[in-house]
Design an enzyme around this catalytic site. Structure first.
Site, PDB file in Angstrom:
ATOM      1  N   GLU A  87       0.837  -1.218   0.000  1.00 25.43           N
ATOM      2  CA  GLU A  87       0.000   0.000   0.000  1.00 25.43           C
ATOM      3  C   GLU A  87       0.869   1.264   0.000  1.00 25.43           C
ATOM      4  O   GLU A  87       0.631   2.217   0.756  1.00 25.43           O
ATOM      5  CB  GLU A  87      -0.947  -0.002   1.203  1.00 25.43           C
ATOM      6  CG  GLU A  87      -1.852  -1.214   1.292  1.00 25.43           C
ATOM      7  CD  GLU A  87      -2.883  -1.300   0.172  1.00 25.43           C
ATOM      8  OE1 GLU A  87      -3.001  -0.341  -0.606  1.00 25.43           O
ATOM      9  OE2 GLU A  87      -3.577  -2.332   0.090  1.00 25.43           O
ATOM     10  N   ALA A  88       1.859   1.276  -0.879  1.00 23.18           N
ATOM     11  CA  ALA A  88       2.831   2.376  -0.913  1.00 23.18           C
ATOM     12  C   ALA A  88       2.200   3.719  -1.263  1.00 23.18           C
ATOM     13  O   ALA A  88       2.794   4.770  -0.993  1.00 23.18           O
ATOM     14  CB  ALA A  88       3.946   2.049  -1.905  1.00 23.18           C
ATOM     15  N   GLN A  89       1.002   3.713  -1.857  1.00 27.82           N
ATOM     16  CA  GLN A  89       0.372   4.982  -2.237  1.00 27.82           C
ATOM     17  C   GLN A  89       0.070   5.865  -1.031  1.00 27.82           C
ATOM     18  O   GLN A  89      -0.087   7.071  -1.164  1.00 27.82           O
ATOM     19  CB  GLN A  89      -0.916   4.733  -3.037  1.00 27.82           C
ATOM     20  CG  GLN A  89      -2.101   4.216  -2.237  1.00 27.82           C
ATOM     21  CD  GLN A  89      -2.123   2.705  -2.103  1.00 27.82           C
ATOM     22  OE1 GLN A  89      -1.188   2.035  -2.528  1.00 27.82           O
ATOM     23  NE2 GLN A  89      -3.190   2.170  -1.546  1.00 27.82           N
ATOM     24  N   CYS A 146     -17.713  -4.721 -17.566  1.00 27.18           N
ATOM     25  CA  CYS A 146     -17.769  -5.428 -18.855  1.00 27.18           C
ATOM     26  C   CYS A 146     -17.100  -6.800 -18.818  1.00 27.18           C
ATOM     27  O   CYS A 146     -17.149  -7.541 -19.801  1.00 27.18           O
ATOM     28  CB  CYS A 146     -17.134  -4.582 -19.954  1.00 27.18           C
ATOM     29  SG  CYS A 146     -15.358  -4.289 -19.762  1.00 27.18           S
TER      30      CYS A 146
END
Length: 214
Positions: A87-89, A146
């Site tokens: 989770e580097a963000q 989709c």
């Protein structure tokens, strides 16, 4: 800062549900086969799973160490050869220099995270890590709309206000989303019940109603 990198940086990026954590776990298993020791860290902002890394495709959670301030990564990886970041963000930019220092010291780094947020904008320090990466890995997911294997975006799902939900309760429920959009927080943590993967064609921005005072 002059950098003489002695170890590689690998960055795994993609939308929610692309298998980023699973890829990270697999790469760490390969490091283990090679006899290399590793430490796993994650930002303190991502407290959703506690101090663990979880993947829908992996049976047992893997323990990680929370990092919150500069120096935490170095302390976590002391005595190891590889640092894994999940989770580097959510990492603050202050960690970029520390990551470079670890690479210069011969510590290999494998980081994974969302490259874009639910608005389709670059997320946190991920664009910097991807630009620095010796091996950038971009994963796609199956679009929940989709069903094609071409999803590169993360769709935020907001349940509409029900007839019996008080306005105040609804406003409290969507407040974290407003705070993120308006820049008051950089962390909006959820799971696949709140987010889903979408292709570029079927990705849309959340349609929030105006505030009552607007």
């Amino acid at each position: 800062m002059n950098s003489i990198r002695k170890a590689p940086l690998t960055v795994i990026a993609g939308p929610m549900g692309a298998g980023k954590s699973l890829k990270l776990i697999w790469m760490l298993s390969q490091q283990q086969v090679r006899g290399r020791t590793y430490a796993i860290v994650k930002p303190k902002d991502d407290s959703r799973d506690g101090a663990f890394i979880k993947s829908r495709m992996f049976k047992d959670p893997i323990e990680a160490i929370f990092v919150e301030e500069r120096g935490d990564m170095g302390r976590a990886v002391k005595g190891c050869q590889v640092l894994a970041i999940d989770e580097a963000q959510f990492l603050d930019r202050i960690f970029l220099d520390e990551i470079v220092e670890l690479l210069d010291a011969g510590i290999a780094v494998i980081a994974c995270g969302l490259d874009t947020d639910f608005m389709g904008k670059s997320f946190g320090i991920m664009p910097y890590l991807l630009a620095m990466a010796d091996e950038p890995i971009r994963l796609k997911a199956v679009c929940a709309y989709c069903r094609q294997d071409n999803a590169t975006r993360t769709q935020l799902i907001i349940e509409s206000r029900g007839n019996h939900e008080p306005q105040r309760a609804y406003e409290e429920r969507i407040k974290p989303v407003r705070d993120f959009i308006e820049g008051r927080t950089r962390a909006l943590v959820g799971n696949l019940g709140m987010y889903e993967a979408r292709c570029h064609h079927h990705h849309s921005l959340p349609d929030l109603p105006l505030r009552p005072s607007d």
